[in-house]
Motif scaffolding. Sequence first.
Motif, PDB file in Angstrom:
ATOM      1  N   LEU A   1       0.835  -1.197   0.000  1.00 36.17           N
ATOM      2  CA  LEU A   1       0.000   0.000   0.000  1.00 36.17           C
ATOM      3  C   LEU A   1       0.872   1.249   0.000  1.00 36.17           C
ATOM      4  O   LEU A   1       0.582   2.216  -0.709  1.00 36.17           O
ATOM      5  CB  LEU A   1      -0.924  -0.003   1.212  1.00 36.17           C
ATOM      6  CG  LEU A   1      -1.859   1.209   1.339  1.00 36.17           C
ATOM      7  CD1 LEU A   1      -2.778   1.303   0.126  1.00 36.17           C
ATOM      8  CD2 LEU A   1      -2.666   1.146   2.624  1.00 36.17           C
ATOM      9  N   PHE A   2       1.950   1.223   0.768  1.00 33.25           N
ATOM     10  CA  PHE A   2       2.851   2.369   0.825  1.00 33.25           C
ATOM     11  C   PHE A   2       3.440   2.652  -0.560  1.00 33.25           C
ATOM     12  O   PHE A   2       3.552   3.806  -0.978  1.00 33.25           O
ATOM     13  CB  PHE A   2       3.975   2.103   1.828  1.00 33.25           C
ATOM     14  CG  PHE A   2       4.949   3.237   1.977  1.00 33.25           C
ATOM     15  CD1 PHE A   2       4.577   4.398   2.633  1.00 33.25           C
ATOM     16  CD2 PHE A   2       6.226   3.140   1.447  1.00 33.25           C
ATOM     17  CE1 PHE A   2       5.473   5.457   2.755  1.00 33.25           C
ATOM     18  CE2 PHE A   2       7.124   4.186   1.564  1.00 33.25           C
ATOM     19  CZ  PHE A   2       6.745   5.353   2.225  1.00 33.25           C
ATOM     20  N   ALA A   3       3.794   1.591  -1.284  1.00 29.80           N
ATOM     21  CA  ALA A   3       4.338   1.766  -2.629  1.00 29.80           C
ATOM     22  C   ALA A   3       3.302   2.400  -3.556  1.00 29.80           C
ATOM     23  O   ALA A   3       3.629   3.263  -4.380  1.00 29.80           O
ATOM     24  CB  ALA A   3       4.800   0.417  -3.189  1.00 29.80           C
ATOM     25  N   ARG A   4       2.040   1.971  -3.421  1.00 29.82           N
ATOM     26  CA  ARG A   4       0.972   2.562  -4.237  1.00 29.82           C
ATOM     27  C   ARG A   4       0.831   4.055  -3.934  1.00 29.82           C
ATOM     28  O   ARG A   4       0.692   4.871  -4.843  1.00 29.82           O
ATOM     29  CB  ARG A   4      -0.352   1.857  -3.950  1.00 29.82           C
ATOM     30  CG  ARG A   4      -0.453   0.411  -4.390  1.00 29.82           C
ATOM     31  CD  ARG A   4      -0.597   0.281  -5.897  1.00 29.82           C
ATOM     32  NE  ARG A   4      -0.883  -1.077  -6.284  1.00 29.82           N
ATOM     33  CZ  ARG A   4      -2.094  -1.511  -6.664  1.00 29.82           C
ATOM     34  NH1 ARG A   4      -3.101  -0.675  -6.703  1.00 29.82           N
ATOM     35  NH2 ARG A   4      -2.281  -2.775  -7.006  1.00 29.82           N
ATOM     36  N   LEU A   5       0.854   4.403  -2.650  1.00 27.60           N
ATOM     37  CA  LEU A   5       0.710   5.803  -2.259  1.00 27.60           C
ATOM     38  C   LEU A   5       1.882   6.639  -2.758  1.00 27.60           C
ATOM     39  O   LEU A   5       1.706   7.786  -3.178  1.00 27.60           O
ATOM     40  CB  LEU A   5       0.580   5.916  -0.736  1.00 27.60           C
ATOM     41  CG  LEU A   5      -0.679   5.277  -0.131  1.00 27.60           C
ATOM     42  CD1 LEU A   5      -0.642   5.369   1.384  1.00 27.60           C
ATOM     43  CD2 LEU A   5      -1.935   5.955  -0.675  1.00 27.60           C
ATOM     44  N   CYS A   6       3.083   6.061  -2.735  1.00 27.45           N
ATOM     45  CA  CYS A   6       4.258   6.763  -3.260  1.00 27.45           C
ATOM     46  C   CYS A   6       4.114   7.009  -4.759  1.00 27.45           C
ATOM     47  O   CYS A   6       4.488   8.080  -5.267  1.00 27.45           O
ATOM     48  CB  CYS A   6       5.532   5.981  -2.972  1.00 27.45           C
ATOM     49  SG  CYS A   6       6.036   6.016  -1.243  1.00 27.45           S
ATOM     50  N   ASP A   7       3.586   6.026  -5.477  1.00 29.56           N
ATOM     51  CA  ASP A   7       3.360   6.195  -6.911  1.00 29.56           C
ATOM     52  C   ASP A   7       2.371   7.326  -7.169  1.00 29.56           C
ATOM     53  O   ASP A   7       2.530   8.117  -8.116  1.00 29.56           O
ATOM     54  CB  ASP A   7       2.835   4.897  -7.526  1.00 29.56           C
ATOM     55  CG  ASP A   7       3.907   3.822  -7.630  1.00 29.56           C
ATOM     56  OD1 ASP A   7       5.106   4.169  -7.529  1.00 29.56           O
ATOM     57  OD2 ASP A   7       3.542   2.643  -7.797  1.00 29.56           O
ATOM     58  N   GLU A   8       1.319   7.410  -6.336  1.00 28.71           N
ATOM     59  CA  GLU A   8       0.331   8.478  -6.490  1.00 28.71           C
ATOM     60  C   GLU A   8       0.968   9.841  -6.239  1.00 28.71           C
ATOM     61  O   GLU A   8       0.680  10.816  -6.950  1.00 28.71           O
ATOM     62  CB  GLU A   8      -0.847   8.254  -5.535  1.00 28.71           C
ATOM     63  CG  GLU A   8      -1.750   7.098  -5.919  1.00 28.71           C
ATOM     64  CD  GLU A   8      -2.991   7.025  -5.039  1.00 28.71           C
ATOM     65  OE1 GLU A   8      -3.227   7.982  -4.264  1.00 28.71           O
ATOM     66  OE2 GLU A   8      -3.718   6.027  -5.128  1.00 28.71           O
ATOM     67  N   MET A   9       1.822   9.927  -5.236  1.00 30.89           N
ATOM     68  CA  MET A   9       2.495  11.193  -4.945  1.00 30.89           C
ATOM     69  C   MET A   9       3.416  11.594  -6.090  1.00 30.89           C
ATOM     70  O   MET A   9       3.480  12.770  -6.473  1.00 30.89           O
ATOM     71  CB  MET A   9       3.288  11.063  -3.647  1.00 30.89           C
ATOM     72  CG  MET A   9       2.436  10.934  -2.406  1.00 30.89           C
ATOM     73  SD  MET A   9       3.420  10.753  -0.906  1.00 30.89           S
ATOM     74  CE  MET A   9       4.307  12.322  -0.887  1.00 30.89           C
ATOM     75  N   ALA A  10       4.125  10.627  -6.659  1.00 29.25           N
ATOM     76  CA  ALA A  10       5.012  10.911  -7.788  1.00 29.25           C
ATOM     77  C   ALA A  10       4.198  11.390  -8.993  1.00 29.25           C
ATOM     78  O   ALA A  10       4.606  12.325  -9.698  1.00 29.25           O
ATOM     79  CB  ALA A  10       5.818   9.670  -8.149  1.00 29.25           C
ATOM     80  N   ALA A  11       3.041  10.759  -9.224  1.00 32.71           N
ATOM     81  CA  ALA A  11       2.187  11.170 -10.339  1.00 32.71           C
ATOM     82  C   ALA A  11       1.664  12.584 -10.124  1.00 32.71           C
ATOM     83  O   ALA A  11       1.567  13.374 -11.069  1.00 32.71           O
ATOM     84  CB  ALA A  11       1.025  10.184 -10.489  1.00 32.71           C
ATOM     85  N   ALA A  12       1.325  12.914  -8.871  1.00 28.37           N
ATOM     86  CA  ALA A  12       0.847  14.265  -8.564  1.00 28.37           C
ATOM     87  C   ALA A  12       1.943  15.292  -8.803  1.00 28.37           C
ATOM     88  O   ALA A  12       1.683  16.391  -9.326  1.00 28.37           O
ATOM     89  CB  ALA A  12       0.367  14.329  -7.115  1.00 28.37           C
ATOM     90  N   GLN A  13       3.190  14.962  -8.452  1.00 30.58           N
ATOM     91  CA  GLN A  13       4.306  15.871  -8.698  1.00 30.58           C
ATOM     92  C   GLN A  13       4.544  16.061 -10.192  1.00 30.58           C
ATOM     93  O   GLN A  13       4.797  17.177 -10.658  1.00 30.58           O
ATOM     94  CB  GLN A  13       5.565  15.353  -8.018  1.00 30.58           C
ATOM     95  CG  GLN A  13       5.509  15.406  -6.498  1.00 30.58           C
ATOM     96  CD  GLN A  13       6.728  14.781  -5.842  1.00 30.58           C
ATOM     97  OE1 GLN A  13       7.428  13.972  -6.450  1.00 30.58           O
ATOM     98  NE2 GLN A  13       6.983  15.150  -4.599  1.00 30.58           N
TER      99      GLN A  13
END
Length: 245
Positions: free
Chosen positions: A122-134
């Motif tokens: 789940l943490f990896a998924r959330l990190c991917d979302e943050m990277a996409a937002a950036q």
Amino acid sequence: MSQPRDAVRHFPAIPAQAPSLRSLFGGQPVETFESGSAVFWEGDDARHVFEVVEGVLRVFRIMSDGRRVITGFIYPGDLLGVSLKDHYLYTAEAVTRTKIRRYERGRFQDEINRSPELRPQLFARLCDEMAAAQDQMILLARKSAEERVASFLLVIARRLGAVQAQAVIEIPMTRLDMADYLGLTIETVSRTMTRLTTCGVIAPSSRHAIVIRKLGKLVMLAGEADDDDNRATGMGSVQQAVWPN
């Protein structure tokens, strides 16, 4: 020499499969949403977490002046509604006929909390979302209209695993969807797509699909090729040729 009939044969134990986020949703029923239908609305109580099984969704917010801002497109395998907030922060709406599975949010959090295997996933998924937002912030703040459209096409190609010349990529979004995602007008998006087609970078394949004819040029127009790449491929002056003044 043959074994006695009553001999006990020992087989190696089959290791238990490690839990995954996908297996967590695997036992849930599949729900279908037709194009234009909302899975949930911005401000609704966040009661469920969703996994997309099939189709494409757009997630968006409505600004105070009534403008729609699309913040992303959700593909099969993506999760929706994973938030620490009590209410959904955006609306999720089907672009195409979409199938999803839902999981009650409290149960989902309990499963994550007690599973050492699920927490890093789940943490990896959330990190991917943050990277996409950036990436989206950079796209809107620093890139020209041409770079935004080219970047968008590359993002879709990567999501579909089709980053190669002559690849056909499905683009189910409307020009208005693209405009609301890229921070452009629909006229600018249409004009840019036409110029990409005229210059042979892309070509129409069907109503909702294109062919990437010149991948290197598309990468350069997206602002993702450095100077060394341009010199090595002889594309240093392509932008001037493709985008005449």
